[in-house]
Design a protein around this motif. Sequence first.
Motif, PDB file in Angstrom:
ATOM      1  N   SER A  70     -20.906  24.334   1.160  1.00  0.00           N
ATOM      2  CA  SER A  70     -19.930  23.251   1.155  1.00  0.00           C
ATOM      3  C   SER A  70     -18.973  23.463  -0.005  1.00  0.00           C
ATOM      4  O   SER A  70     -19.359  24.050  -1.013  1.00  0.00           O
TER       5      SER A  70
ATOM      6  N   GLY B  39     -17.559  10.418   9.699  1.00  0.00           N
ATOM      7  CA  GLY B  39     -18.937  10.723   9.338  1.00  0.00           C
ATOM      8  C   GLY B  39     -19.089  12.039   8.618  1.00  0.00           C
ATOM      9  O   GLY B  39     -18.138  12.572   8.054  1.00  0.00           O
ATOM     10  N   ASP B  40     -20.298  12.558   8.694  1.00  0.00           N
ATOM     11  CA  ASP B  40     -20.676  13.733   7.918  1.00  0.00           C
ATOM     12  C   ASP B  40     -20.026  14.999   8.482  1.00  0.00           C
ATOM     13  O   ASP B  40     -20.156  15.290   9.671  1.00  0.00           O
ATOM     14  N   LEU B  41     -19.388  15.728   7.602  1.00  0.00           N
ATOM     15  CA  LEU B  41     -18.677  16.937   8.043  1.00  0.00           C
ATOM     16  C   LEU B  41     -19.660  18.025   8.476  1.00  0.00           C
ATOM     17  O   LEU B  41     -19.418  18.765   9.429  1.00  0.00           O
ATOM     18  N   ARG B  42     -20.781  18.120   7.767  1.00  0.00           N
ATOM     19  CA  ARG B  42     -21.776  19.140   8.109  1.00  0.00           C
ATOM     20  C   ARG B  42     -22.399  18.843   9.481  1.00  0.00           C
ATOM     21  O   ARG B  42     -22.675  19.739  10.260  1.00  0.00           O
ATOM     22  N   GLU B  43     -22.615  17.557   9.746  1.00  0.00           N
ATOM     23  CA  GLU B  43     -23.162  17.170  11.048  1.00  0.00           C
ATOM     24  C   GLU B  43     -22.171  17.537  12.158  1.00  0.00           C
ATOM     25  O   GLU B  43     -22.568  17.967  13.241  1.00  0.00           O
ATOM     26  N   GLN B  44     -20.887  17.368  11.870  1.00  0.00           N
ATOM     27  CA  GLN B  44     -19.847  17.790  12.826  1.00  0.00           C
ATOM     28  C   GLN B  44     -19.975  19.286  13.099  1.00  0.00           C
ATOM     29  O   GLN B  44     -19.895  19.733  14.231  1.00  0.00           O
ATOM     30  N   ARG B  70     -12.394  18.514   2.169  1.00  0.00           N
ATOM     31  CA  ARG B  70     -13.762  19.035   2.220  1.00  0.00           C
ATOM     32  C   ARG B  70     -13.800  20.241   3.149  1.00  0.00           C
ATOM     33  O   ARG B  70     -13.035  20.327   4.109  1.00  0.00           O
ATOM     34  N   GLU B  72     -16.743  22.963   5.042  1.00  0.00           N
ATOM     35  CA  GLU B  72     -18.123  23.375   5.302  1.00  0.00           C
ATOM     36  C   GLU B  72     -18.082  24.704   6.048  1.00  0.00           C
ATOM     37  O   GLU B  72     -17.272  24.883   6.951  1.00  0.00           O
TER      38      GLU B  72
END
Lengths: 73, 131
Positions: A70, B39-44, B70, B72
């Motif tokens: 990240s 929501g969560d970028l990593r979850e995306q 952000r 990821e």
Amino acid sequence: MSTIEILGWFVLLPLLVYVVIMLLVYTPSWVRGPKYRPGLSWWAEPIWIGGTDLEAAAAADSVREGGGCSARW
Amino acid sequence: MPAGDAFSAGQVDAIERALAHAHAESDLEYSVFVGAPDGDLREQGRRLLGALGGDADRSVIVVVDPAHRRLEILTGTVAARHLDDRATALGAMSMTSSFAAGDLAGGIVAGLHTLSEHARHPRTLHADRSE
């Protein structure tokens, strides 16, 4: 000097110069495309280049990744 | 940034070329998502991986959220063997330095080059010998 000549020299010529300068100023940014400005809002549509359908992605189950990282800027 | 497309046609072309180059160099599947998901970028990113189906394991997904600044990078389980977290961090660094200067497309292209350079498959002696 006739009226047409006066109009040409004092109206059309300045207008032409104005248009040329405007084109010279704005053409590079038109060619480059939209400019992202960090810190300002982002309104563009989401895009997934090299991926599949974004609607399918919205309905897809999430898959656990193998790794990654990240970052922020 | 006005409503509309994130990139010009030329910028999309440049990113597509970088994706193809990265794939040719490392034999992994790369894709880039740019948007501002809720929501969560990593979850995306995980959902995007899921949408790739069978290719997910060999995939590298770059998820960029310009609104919240952000980024990821997610690697599939097989891709992670060739592209470790340190290499993805290097790719992220080359992207974010351009992003901070306002160059989204250029940062993505530079980052993809960095990622694919570090994802080259190491030559194995027994497999590469001609005898």
